[in-house]
Scaffold this motif. Structure first.
Motif, PDB file in Angstrom:
ATOM      1  N   UNK A   1       0.689  -1.324   0.025  1.00  0.00           N
ATOM      2  CA  UNK A   1       0.119  -0.103   0.032  1.00  0.00           C
ATOM      3  C   UNK A   1       0.888   1.347   0.073  1.00  0.00           C
ATOM      4  N   UNK A   2       1.900   1.305   0.808  1.00  0.00           N
ATOM      5  CA  UNK A   2       2.674   2.488   1.005  1.00  0.00           C
ATOM      6  C   UNK A   2       3.677   2.879  -0.414  1.00  0.00           C
ATOM      7  N   UNK A   3       4.131   1.696  -0.925  1.00  0.00           N
ATOM      8  CA  UNK A   3       5.082   1.786  -1.995  1.00  0.00           C
ATOM      9  C   UNK A   3       4.643   1.561  -3.547  1.00  0.00           C
ATOM     10  N   UNK A   4       3.341   0.660  -3.430  1.00  0.00           N
ATOM     11  CA  UNK A   4       2.750   0.534  -4.599  1.00  0.00           C
ATOM     12  C   UNK A   4       3.847  -0.891  -5.393  1.00  0.00           C
ATOM     13  N   UNK A   5       4.636  -1.335  -4.606  1.00  0.00           N
ATOM     14  CA  UNK A   5       5.440  -2.359  -5.071  1.00  0.00           C
ATOM     15  C   UNK A   5       4.683  -3.587  -5.263  1.00  0.00           C
ATOM     16  N   UNK A   6       4.914  -4.459  -6.159  1.00  0.00           N
ATOM     17  CA  UNK A   6       4.162  -5.959  -6.167  1.00  0.00           C
ATOM     18  C   UNK A   6       5.026  -6.907  -5.651  1.00  0.00           C
ATOM     19  N   UNK A   7       4.456  -7.730  -4.801  1.00  0.00           N
ATOM     20  CA  UNK A   7       5.111  -8.759  -4.297  1.00  0.00           C
ATOM     21  C   UNK A   7       5.403 -10.015  -5.294  1.00  0.00           C
ATOM     22  N   UNK A   8       7.010 -10.033  -5.417  1.00  0.00           N
ATOM     23  CA  UNK A   8       7.292 -10.978  -6.785  1.00  0.00           C
ATOM     24  C   UNK A   8       8.362 -11.971  -5.916  1.00  0.00           C
ATOM     25  N   UNK A   9       8.475 -13.026  -6.655  1.00  0.00           N
ATOM     26  CA  UNK A   9       9.537 -13.998  -6.545  1.00  0.00           C
ATOM     27  C   UNK A   9      10.862 -13.760  -7.344  1.00  0.00           C
TER      28      UNK A   9
ATOM     29  N   UNK B   1      14.928 -15.142  -8.122  1.00  0.00           N
ATOM     30  CA  UNK B   1      15.416 -16.304  -8.805  1.00  0.00           C
ATOM     31  C   UNK B   1      16.155 -17.187  -7.743  1.00  0.00           C
ATOM     32  N   UNK B   2      16.146 -16.529  -6.540  1.00  0.00           N
ATOM     33  CA  UNK B   2      17.197 -17.085  -5.187  1.00  0.00           C
ATOM     34  C   UNK B   2      16.397 -18.306  -4.776  1.00  0.00           C
ATOM     35  N   UNK B   3      17.104 -19.336  -4.400  1.00  0.00           N
ATOM     36  CA  UNK B   3      16.461 -20.326  -3.616  1.00  0.00           C
ATOM     37  C   UNK B   3      17.322 -20.711  -2.369  1.00  0.00           C
ATOM     38  N   UNK B   4      16.741 -20.886  -1.331  1.00  0.00           N
ATOM     39  CA  UNK B   4      17.423 -21.324  -0.126  1.00  0.00           C
ATOM     40  C   UNK B   4      17.172 -22.762   0.632  1.00  0.00           C
ATOM     41  N   UNK B   5      18.135 -23.317   1.296  1.00  0.00           N
ATOM     42  CA  UNK B   5      17.919 -24.573   1.940  1.00  0.00           C
ATOM     43  C   UNK B   5      17.474 -24.160   3.439  1.00  0.00           C
ATOM     44  N   UNK B   6      17.614 -23.324   3.905  1.00  0.00           N
ATOM     45  CA  UNK B   6      17.421 -23.104   5.476  1.00  0.00           C
ATOM     46  C   UNK B   6      16.610 -21.879   5.738  1.00  0.00           C
ATOM     47  N   UNK B   7      15.755 -21.525   6.504  1.00  0.00           N
ATOM     48  CA  UNK B   7      15.220 -22.443   7.305  1.00  0.00           C
ATOM     49  C   UNK B   7      14.385 -23.442   6.782  1.00  0.00           C
ATOM     50  N   UNK B   8      13.804 -23.325   5.419  1.00  0.00           N
ATOM     51  CA  UNK B   8      12.766 -24.143   4.783  1.00  0.00           C
ATOM     52  C   UNK B   8      13.447 -24.430   3.626  1.00  0.00           C
ATOM     53  N   UNK B   9      13.763 -25.784   3.400  1.00  0.00           N
ATOM     54  CA  UNK B   9      14.203 -26.294   2.023  1.00  0.00           C
ATOM     55  C   UNK B   9      13.354 -25.838   0.891  1.00  0.00           C
ATOM     56  N   UNK B  10      14.209 -25.359  -0.243  1.00  0.00           N
ATOM     57  CA  UNK B  10      13.226 -24.922  -1.275  1.00  0.00           C
ATOM     58  C   UNK B  10      12.368 -23.729  -1.173  1.00  0.00           C
ATOM     59  N   UNK B  11      12.804 -23.060  -0.088  1.00  0.00           N
ATOM     60  CA  UNK B  11      12.126 -21.574   0.087  1.00  0.00           C
ATOM     61  C   UNK B  11      12.724 -20.637  -0.812  1.00  0.00           C
ATOM     62  N   UNK B  12      11.921 -19.817  -1.393  1.00  0.00           N
ATOM     63  CA  UNK B  12      12.491 -19.010  -2.576  1.00  0.00           C
ATOM     64  C   UNK B  12      12.307 -17.606  -1.897  1.00  0.00           C
ATOM     65  N   UNK B  13      13.231 -16.600  -2.295  1.00  0.00           N
ATOM     66  CA  UNK B  13      12.992 -15.133  -1.869  1.00  0.00           C
ATOM     67  C   UNK B  13      12.025 -14.342  -2.319  1.00  0.00           C
ATOM     68  N   UNK B  14      11.463 -13.392  -1.898  1.00  0.00           N
ATOM     69  CA  UNK B  14      10.492 -12.504  -2.371  1.00  0.00           C
ATOM     70  C   UNK B  14      11.073 -10.996  -2.318  1.00  0.00           C
ATOM     71  N   UNK B  15      10.477 -10.159  -2.803  1.00  0.00           N
ATOM     72  CA  UNK B  15      10.816  -8.850  -3.109  1.00  0.00           C
ATOM     73  C   UNK B  15       9.846  -7.876  -3.632  1.00  0.00           C
ATOM     74  N   UNK B  16       9.759  -6.664  -3.421  1.00  0.00           N
ATOM     75  CA  UNK B  16       8.831  -5.589  -4.103  1.00  0.00           C
ATOM     76  C   UNK B  16       9.594  -5.208  -5.367  1.00  0.00           C
ATOM     77  N   UNK B  17       8.715  -5.202  -6.494  1.00  0.00           N
ATOM     78  CA  UNK B  17       8.947  -4.672  -8.041  1.00  0.00           C
ATOM     79  C   UNK B  17       8.099  -3.877  -8.110  1.00  0.00           C
ATOM     80  N   UNK B  18       8.471  -2.836  -8.726  1.00  0.00           N
ATOM     81  CA  UNK B  18       7.698  -1.649  -9.283  1.00  0.00           C
ATOM     82  C   UNK B  18       7.001  -1.971 -10.737  1.00  0.00           C
ATOM     83  N   UNK B  19       7.397  -2.967 -11.166  1.00  0.00           N
ATOM     84  CA  UNK B  19       6.735  -3.393 -12.441  1.00  0.00           C
ATOM     85  C   UNK B  19       6.226  -4.650 -12.335  1.00  0.00           C
ATOM     86  N   UNK B  20       5.186  -4.968 -13.082  1.00  0.00           N
ATOM     87  CA  UNK B  20       4.364  -6.455 -13.033  1.00  0.00           C
ATOM     88  C   UNK B  20       5.278  -7.123 -13.861  1.00  0.00           C
TER      89      UNK B  20
END
Length: 104
Positions: free
Chosen positions: A43-51, A53-72
Motif C-alpha cells: 500500500x505505501x510503496x505500490x510495489x508488487x510482491x514478486x519471487x 530467482x534465489x532459492x535457499x535450503x534453510x530455514x525451509x528447504x526450497x524456500x524462495x526469496x521474495x521482493x517488491x517490484x515496481x513493474x508487473x
C-alpha cells in the motif's frame, strides 16, 4: 537488487505493526475467485510482491526469496494452494470495490 527492487521484511510483535505492513489484494474482478491468480501490492510503496530467482535450503528447504517490484511480471502473480474458500452470500451482492481491510 536493481533500482526497481524493494526489500520485503516483517516487523512488530503479537500482530502489532504499522502502515508498512499493509498490502492490497489485486484480483481481476470485484471478488477473489478460487483458482484465480492475484497480485499483492504494498500500500505505501505500490510495489508488487514478486519471487526472485534465489532459492535457499534453510530455514525451509526450497524456500524462495521474495521482493517488491515496481513493474508487473509473471513472477508477481500468486495462487492459493490451500485454505478456506467462502461462497458468496446468498442474501445479495456485497460491494467489494472499496476494501474493508488491506492488511494481512
Amino acid at each position: 537488487m536493481s533500482d526497481m527492487d524493494l526489500e520485503v521484511s516483517a516487523f512488530g510483535e503479537n500482530g502489532e505493526g504499522d502502515n508498512l505492513d499493509e498490502w492490497t489484494v489485486l484480483c481481476s474482478g470485484s471478488v477473489w475467485k478460487r483458482e484465480e491468480s492475484v497480485r499483492l501490492r504494498h500500500t505505501a510503496t505500490e510495489a508488487l510482491l514478486s519471487v526472485t530467482g534465489e532459492q535457499y535450503g534453510r530455514p525451509i528447504h526450497g524456500q524462495r526469496e521474495v521482493h517488491g517490484m515496481m513493474i508487473s511480471s509473471p513472477h508477481s502473480y500468486w495462487r492459493t494452494m490451500e485454505g478456506i474458500f467462502m461462497k458468496p452470500s446468498e442474501t445479495g451482492f456485497r460491494d467489494f470495490t472499496s476494501p474493508q481491510h488491506t492488511e494481512f
